[in-house]
Write a protein that holds these residues in place. Sequence first.
Motif, PDB file in Angstrom:
ATOM      1  N   ALA A  53       3.296 -17.932 -36.987  1.00  0.00           N
ATOM      2  CA  ALA A  53       4.280 -17.709 -35.931  1.00  0.00           C
ATOM      3  C   ALA A  53       4.391 -18.937 -35.040  1.00  0.00           C
ATOM      4  N   ARG A  56       6.648 -21.396 -36.611  1.00  0.00           N
ATOM      5  CA  ARG A  56       8.029 -20.905 -36.520  1.00  0.00           C
ATOM      6  C   ARG A  56       8.628 -21.206 -35.158  1.00  0.00           C
ATOM      7  N   ASN A  57       7.864 -20.963 -34.105  1.00  0.00           N
ATOM      8  CA  ASN A  57       8.462 -21.127 -32.784  1.00  0.00           C
ATOM      9  C   ASN A  57       8.169 -22.485 -32.153  1.00  0.00           C
ATOM     10  N   GLU A  94      -5.989 -23.427 -32.106  1.00  0.00           N
ATOM     11  CA  GLU A  94      -6.544 -22.283 -32.822  1.00  0.00           C
ATOM     12  C   GLU A  94      -5.973 -20.966 -32.316  1.00  0.00           C
ATOM     13  N   PHE A  95      -5.646 -20.087 -33.261  1.00  0.00           N
ATOM     14  CA  PHE A  95      -5.171 -18.752 -32.917  1.00  0.00           C
ATOM     15  C   PHE A  95      -6.133 -17.720 -33.491  1.00  0.00           C
ATOM     16  N   GLU A 107      -1.641 -14.512 -38.846  1.00  0.00           N
ATOM     17  CA  GLU A 107      -0.244 -14.227 -38.511  1.00  0.00           C
ATOM     18  C   GLU A 107       0.253 -15.121 -37.369  1.00  0.00           C
ATOM     19  N   GLU A 108      -0.577 -15.263 -36.358  1.00  0.00           N
ATOM     20  CA  GLU A 108      -0.167 -16.038 -35.187  1.00  0.00           C
ATOM     21  C   GLU A 108      -0.058 -17.535 -35.492  1.00  0.00           C
TER      22      GLU A 108
END
Lengths: 268, 236, 294
Positions: B156, B159-160, B147-148, B152-153
């Motif tokens: 992200a 992506r990473n 969980e972020f 947005e995170e």
Amino acid sequence: MSCIETIQAYALRSIGLGERLLPRGDYTLCEHFTLIGSGMIWNVYFAVMALLLGFFFANVLALGKAAQSAWLRKPSEWFIFLFRGSPLFIQFFFAYFLFLRLKSVSPMFDGLTAAGLGALIVLFLNTAAYSAEIFYGALRSIPKGDVEAADAYGITGFRRFRRIIWPTMLRLAWPAYTNEAIFLFHATTLVFFSAFPVHQQKGDSLYYASYFADKTFNPFVPYPILAMYFILFTLVIVWLFGMVNKRLNRHLPQAQRPRVRYRPNLLR
Amino acid sequence: MKKLILATSALALTAGFAAADVVRMGTEGAYAPWNFVNDKGEIDGFERELGDELCKRAELECEWVKNDWDSIIPNLVSGNYDTIIAGMSITDERDEVIDFTQPYTPPDPSAYVAMDPDVDLENAVIAAQAATIQAAFIAEQGWTLVEFATPEETVAAVRNGEADAVLADKSYLDTVVGTDGLVMLERTEAIGGGVGMGLRESDGELRAKFDAAIQSMKDDGSLNELIAKWEVSSQW
Amino acid sequence: MFSYCTDPSTLEGLTWLSCYLTTGKHLSFYASFVTVLVLLAITAPTALLFGFGGATAARSRIAPLRWFGKGYTAIVRGVPDIAFFLFFVIALDQAFEYLRHKVKCPDWEEPIRQGNDFIVCQAAKLPLSTAPQWVHETYGFLLAVLTFAIVFGAFAANVLYGAMNAVPHAQMETAEAYGMSHRQAFWRIMVPQMWVYALPGLSNLWMVLIKATPLLFLLGVEDIVYWARELGGTVNPRFTDYPHGDWRLYYFTFLLIFYLGFTRVSEIVLERLMKKLTHGQATTGGEAQRKAAA
């Protein structure tokens, strides 16, 4: 579920043991207390580990800042300024970003993006900087007579540092260091709040408190419970550090022993 | 007797106030295309346009307020604004605490976005925003959840490589698909109800007004136009 | 902002940047720096006032007042500030409205708590729902100031309490020997002298206050970290004329520089202030100054 069962199911939930699903439906006070308390395991883990490790590094940094040689002094000064001059919030952001980069370089750094290691490193560096400033201040106010007496007895070099200077420094710094410990403990709530992701709903006390606040839409129950836990643990810290303080000052006559007063000289 | 007169005059006074009342619309401002802050620094998006139109039809004067998502319901019940119009799905849990208008978008599935279209969800690490219906869903499935704090995170993280996939509202993920090699999976999950406006339970009158306004927009097709314009969900 | 900014997609390099950095959203970002600075400027004296009140109460000879002073400092300091901010503002707001409700609408018969709702009469609303937006924002800002002041007031109380005790006891005894009343001795002897003992603690508190500002968004004030996140995040071309990827790193670097700079400036100012306060004091610092001058 009775309260005992709830405790059995959720007391260790924050480290992944017990019931997998978090409570749903009517959220009882017992569930509030158990889960938020379970989350405290993380807060205590971060605080204890960061303080233990940070203590040693802080000594090195303080000596570095007090050193004659600019090669030792400048890096220490900059490190302390960087960590004391910026909010922990921003430090976490940069650290997480850096850890992600490192991870793509080599799988060796995989563990860093998990809070258990990554956030610990940030907290460790942060507390080291704050404590170093405290120790440095204490180092500068060691009574001249103590050092002169050591010289007169022929105690010099490392032996003088270990037997005379260091214990005195610690004794002088201890009240302020107690406060630093308390503030570091409070700062552990920022870990999951702003920076690091929560895996499998294994979060700290603030994570569970906001879980309840989000489900019941009532902030007036979970957050005061969280506050209560923190007050309790703060008292434990004051007591523990008070014991150490007593030991540090055991050679002094009873009346002269400085009591640890919870006085925020250096904080976050 | 005197007391009675006082009471009536007080009532008249409050009624007078109510007529000139400004309805304060609470939103998050961080959930494109539903609601976001545009280049000018104003609240914009599907719900901004919808809200302004609803207020016009209900003949209300409206004002927009931004509030953090976590405390958006406590601040409503405490009276700091009068409605929540923030892409909030109608759920039973929420319905116990506040009231909802009829939904203005039909229930829409949640979707997954990943780097690899063949990701095995059961053994993957799946990201979701903390304390959302999606996070609860993954936890219930027993999959690996991470969980972020912000949407947005979560993206992200995919992506990473921190997470293998992200589960979120389809309309939100539509805005990120195609960038940096992100693809949407075919599988969707039917979780969450339609999106409606949230109001205090004691504000029945205001709710009726907005309900009627939403109905009239549904009837003349302008709601569907708006949905199509902002691509927020399927149409009615 | 500039006339050439009408179609940003045709722009490049510095011209693009100059347009990008002057969008309304960026202006809000810059304005938030002012908000934060104003908030700090108001909060610091208010917290000091609370601290002074708390410290005086904790030293009071009236037992309930003493318990209040000690309880205030002990409880507020034992709680992490985030936990406090997450529920305290709503509670404070409700408390104010409740009091106003009792005063302004004594004839109101409906219960204030209806289920989950907190309802007061229209006239008791703070601010009135007819008030323009800026009044609402100012009210929110003042609530944030008050919350900050209560939290940091507790820390200040602790520092001042220590400082009051640090003023040499002989000074007070001398004052009383000269026939000053307890009150006179407190205001004329202790208060002017305690600052030099309090300043190190207070300056640290100021540093902490600066670094607590990222938490302002919890209190409903849009601070610099909020805008940096908002502006730095990836934006899709559908919603902006200035699409870009994840630029949070740049924005946060800017914030880092701001905070470090602010800390440095504060350090320099506080050091000067310390020098000034030390002047003529019976401390080692004051002694050193005297010797240097002689």
